[in-house]
Design a protein around this motif. Structure first.
Motif, PDB file in Angstrom:
ATOM      1  N   THR A  46       0.836  -1.205   0.000  1.00  0.00           N
ATOM      2  CA  THR A  46       0.000   0.000   0.000  1.00  0.00           C
ATOM      3  C   THR A  46       0.868   1.252   0.000  1.00  0.00           C
ATOM      4  N   LEU A  47       1.919   1.250   0.803  1.00  0.00           N
ATOM      5  CA  LEU A  47       2.816   2.402   0.864  1.00  0.00           C
ATOM      6  C   LEU A  47       3.451   2.675  -0.495  1.00  0.00           C
ATOM      7  N   LEU A  48       3.908   1.633  -1.167  1.00  0.00           N
ATOM      8  CA  LEU A  48       4.490   1.827  -2.499  1.00  0.00           C
ATOM      9  C   LEU A  48       3.465   2.389  -3.471  1.00  0.00           C
ATOM     10  N   SER A  49       2.245   1.868  -3.424  1.00  0.00           N
ATOM     11  CA  SER A  49       1.196   2.350  -4.323  1.00  0.00           C
ATOM     12  C   SER A  49       0.857   3.815  -4.071  1.00  0.00           C
ATOM     13  N   LEU A  50       0.919   4.234  -2.816  1.00  0.00           N
ATOM     14  CA  LEU A  50       0.655   5.633  -2.479  1.00  0.00           C
ATOM     15  C   LEU A  50       1.771   6.533  -3.003  1.00  0.00           C
ATOM     16  N   ILE A  51       3.012   6.086  -2.859  1.00  0.00           N
ATOM     17  CA  ILE A  51       4.143   6.876  -3.359  1.00  0.00           C
ATOM     18  C   ILE A  51       4.091   6.974  -4.879  1.00  0.00           C
ATOM     19  N   ALA A  52       3.634   5.909  -5.519  1.00  0.00           N
ATOM     20  CA  ALA A  52       3.532   5.894  -6.982  1.00  0.00           C
ATOM     21  C   ALA A  52       2.304   6.642  -7.491  1.00  0.00           C
ATOM     22  N   GLY A  53       1.420   7.028  -6.577  1.00  0.00           N
ATOM     23  CA  GLY A  53       0.203   7.713  -6.994  1.00  0.00           C
ATOM     24  C   GLY A  53      -0.834   6.788  -7.588  1.00  0.00           C
ATOM     25  N   LEU A  54      -0.725   5.508  -7.300  1.00  0.00           N
ATOM     26  CA  LEU A  54      -1.698   4.536  -7.806  1.00  0.00           C
ATOM     27  C   LEU A  54      -2.899   4.413  -6.879  1.00  0.00           C
ATOM     28  N   GLN A  55      -2.734   4.858  -5.627  1.00  0.00           N
ATOM     29  CA  GLN A  55      -3.832   4.934  -4.671  1.00  0.00           C
ATOM     30  C   GLN A  55      -3.798   6.308  -4.020  1.00  0.00           C
ATOM     31  N   GLN A  56      -4.939   6.705  -3.480  1.00  0.00           N
ATOM     32  CA  GLN A  56      -5.025   7.974  -2.757  1.00  0.00           C
ATOM     33  C   GLN A  56      -5.032   7.708  -1.259  1.00  0.00           C
ATOM     34  N   SER A  57      -4.302   8.518  -0.520  1.00  0.00           N
ATOM     35  CA  SER A  57      -4.299   8.396   0.938  1.00  0.00           C
ATOM     36  C   SER A  57      -5.573   9.012   1.507  1.00  0.00           C
ATOM     37  N   ASP A  58      -5.888   8.652   2.729  1.00  0.00           N
ATOM     38  CA  ASP A  58      -7.031   9.263   3.406  1.00  0.00           C
ATOM     39  C   ASP A  58      -6.661  10.648   3.930  1.00  0.00           C
ATOM     40  N   SER A  59      -5.418  10.786   4.324  1.00  0.00           N
ATOM     41  CA  SER A  59      -4.903  12.083   4.764  1.00  0.00           C
ATOM     42  C   SER A  59      -3.381  12.032   4.729  1.00  0.00           C
ATOM     43  N   GLY A  60      -2.768  13.185   4.869  1.00  0.00           N
ATOM     44  CA  GLY A  60      -1.314  13.269   4.806  1.00  0.00           C
ATOM     45  C   GLY A  60      -0.839  13.728   3.436  1.00  0.00           C
ATOM     46  N   ASN A  61       0.457  13.908   3.316  1.00  0.00           N
ATOM     47  CA  ASN A  61       1.047  14.420   2.078  1.00  0.00           C
ATOM     48  C   ASN A  61       2.274  13.612   1.684  1.00  0.00           C
ATOM     49  N   ILE A  62       2.516  13.560   0.380  1.00  0.00           N
ATOM     50  CA  ILE A  62       3.727  12.951  -0.156  1.00  0.00           C
ATOM     51  C   ILE A  62       4.365  13.960  -1.112  1.00  0.00           C
ATOM     52  N   PHE A  63       5.521  14.453  -0.742  1.00  0.00           N
ATOM     53  CA  PHE A  63       6.258  15.386  -1.582  1.00  0.00           C
ATOM     54  C   PHE A  63       7.395  14.645  -2.278  1.00  0.00           C
ATOM     55  N   ILE A  64       7.469  14.782  -3.593  1.00  0.00           N
ATOM     56  CA  ILE A  64       8.567  14.213  -4.367  1.00  0.00           C
ATOM     57  C   ILE A  64       9.265  15.356  -5.085  1.00  0.00           C
ATOM     58  N   ASP A  65      10.487  15.633  -4.668  1.00  0.00           N
ATOM     59  CA  ASP A  65      11.250  16.768  -5.212  1.00  0.00           C
ATOM     60  C   ASP A  65      10.423  18.050  -5.191  1.00  0.00           C
ATOM     61  N   GLY A  66       9.716  18.245  -4.088  1.00  0.00           N
ATOM     62  CA  GLY A  66       8.962  19.477  -3.895  1.00  0.00           C
ATOM     63  C   GLY A  66       7.546  19.462  -4.417  1.00  0.00           C
ATOM     64  N   THR A  67       7.179  18.453  -5.199  1.00  0.00           N
ATOM     65  CA  THR A  67       5.817  18.353  -5.736  1.00  0.00           C
ATOM     66  C   THR A  67       4.956  17.500  -4.811  1.00  0.00           C
ATOM     67  N   ASN A  68       3.855  18.060  -4.366  1.00  0.00           N
ATOM     68  CA  ASN A  68       2.920  17.312  -3.524  1.00  0.00           C
ATOM     69  C   ASN A  68       2.029  16.481  -4.432  1.00  0.00           C
ATOM     70  N   ILE A  69       2.337  15.207  -4.570  1.00  0.00           N
ATOM     71  CA  ILE A  69       1.600  14.373  -5.526  1.00  0.00           C
ATOM     72  C   ILE A  69       0.178  14.081  -5.056  1.00  0.00           C
ATOM     73  N   THR A  70      -0.096  14.266  -3.762  1.00  0.00           N
ATOM     74  CA  THR A  70      -1.458  14.036  -3.270  1.00  0.00           C
ATOM     75  C   THR A  70      -2.408  15.116  -3.779  1.00  0.00           C
ATOM     76  N   GLY A  71      -1.868  16.192  -4.361  1.00  0.00           N
ATOM     77  CA  GLY A  71      -2.714  17.248  -4.898  1.00  0.00           C
ATOM     78  C   GLY A  71      -2.877  17.184  -6.404  1.00  0.00           C
ATOM     79  N   LEU A  72      -2.326  16.146  -7.040  1.00  0.00           N
ATOM     80  CA  LEU A  72      -2.413  16.025  -8.490  1.00  0.00           C
ATOM     81  C   LEU A  72      -3.645  15.224  -8.904  1.00  0.00           C
ATOM     82  N   ASN A  73      -4.188  15.547 -10.082  1.00  0.00           N
ATOM     83  CA  ASN A  73      -5.304  14.751 -10.598  1.00  0.00           C
ATOM     84  C   ASN A  73      -4.761  13.515 -11.313  1.00  0.00           C
ATOM     85  N   ASP A  74      -5.647  12.670 -11.806  1.00  0.00           N
ATOM     86  CA  ASP A  74      -5.225  11.392 -12.387  1.00  0.00           C
ATOM     87  C   ASP A  74      -4.298  11.582 -13.589  1.00  0.00           C
ATOM     88  N   THR A  75      -4.619  12.541 -14.439  1.00  0.00           N
ATOM     89  CA  THR A  75      -3.787  12.779 -15.621  1.00  0.00           C
ATOM     90  C   THR A  75      -2.410  13.278 -15.222  1.00  0.00           C
TER      91      THR A  75
END
Length: 216
Positions: A46-75
């Motif tokens: 599950t953790l890997l899928s969240l980092i890859a953006g394949l699943q959405q978290s219930d709360s919290g943030n994941i920043f990759i090189d400054g980009t918060n991927i939890t705020g990105l849409n599917d595209t």
């Protein structure tokens, strides 16, 4: 750099809600080979899928090189993942009408890399297949390969775009001890190039070259 901040994820089951990650935080620097271990159901995949953006978290943030991927849409997630992340999943998802060679180089065409230099993409495909000991299978089809061979094809495909981050979920499953060591050393070499490699494994022997091991 990956920075995970107070990540939470739960699933609804027939017996109620099961929490797999609760306020999980972690910072992973470039050039780190990170191992993740834990019991079945602990949330490793599950953790890997969240980092890859394949699943959405219930709360919290994941920043990759400054980009918060939890705020990105599917595209946006799909585009980000194709540029920056190589994912080796447990599911052997191939296009069965394509050869091993074409399956491996497919992400390069999706990212349009191949339009710039098809020869370079082909050479990288050949190189990866050789490193993983499956160059003789280039013109075979996935359904004709063993489980271990298909795992190595997945690894090659994850590496084809030279991503900044490699996420590998049990990549040595169905692979013998000698080949396991070769794959782990390949991941170690990739991390030494300054990339982040995150390896999930239930096999503690596969984690011996990791710089850090997290237990869930």
């Amino acid at each position: 750099m990956i920075e995970i901040q107070q990540l939470c994820k739960a699933f609804k089951t027939a017996r109620g809600t099961r929490t797999v990650l609760k306020d999980f935080s972690l910072r992973i620097s470039d050039g780190t080979f990170l191992g993740i271990q834990g019991k079945s159901g602990a949330g490793k995949s599950t953790l890997l899928s969240l980092i890859a953006g394949l699943q959405q978290s219930d709360s919290g943030n994941i920043f990759i090189d400054g980009t918060n991927i939890t705020g990105l849409n599917d595209t946006e997630l799909a585009q980000f993942r194709n540029r920056h992340i190589g994912f080796v999943s447990q599911e052997q998802s191939f296009l069965e009408n394509l050869t091993v060679f074409d399956n491996v180089r497919l992400p390069a065409f999706i990212s349009k890399t191949a339009r710039h230099d098809v020869t370079q993409v082909n050479e990288r495909t050949d190189s990866l297949l050789t490193k993983l000991g499956i160059d003789q299978l280039a013109q075979q089809y996935p359904q004709n390969l063993s489980g271990g061979e298909n795992h190595r094809v997945l690894i090659a495909r994850a590496l084809i775009n030279n991503p900044d981050i490699i996420l590998a979920d049990e990549p040595t499953d169905s692979v013998d001890e000698e080949r396991t060591e070769e794959i782990i050393r390949l991941f170690k070499d990739i991390a030494l190039e300054g990339k982040i490699v995150i390896l999930v494994s239930h096999n503690s022997n596969a984690l011996h070259l990791c710089d850090q091991v997290v237990t869930l």
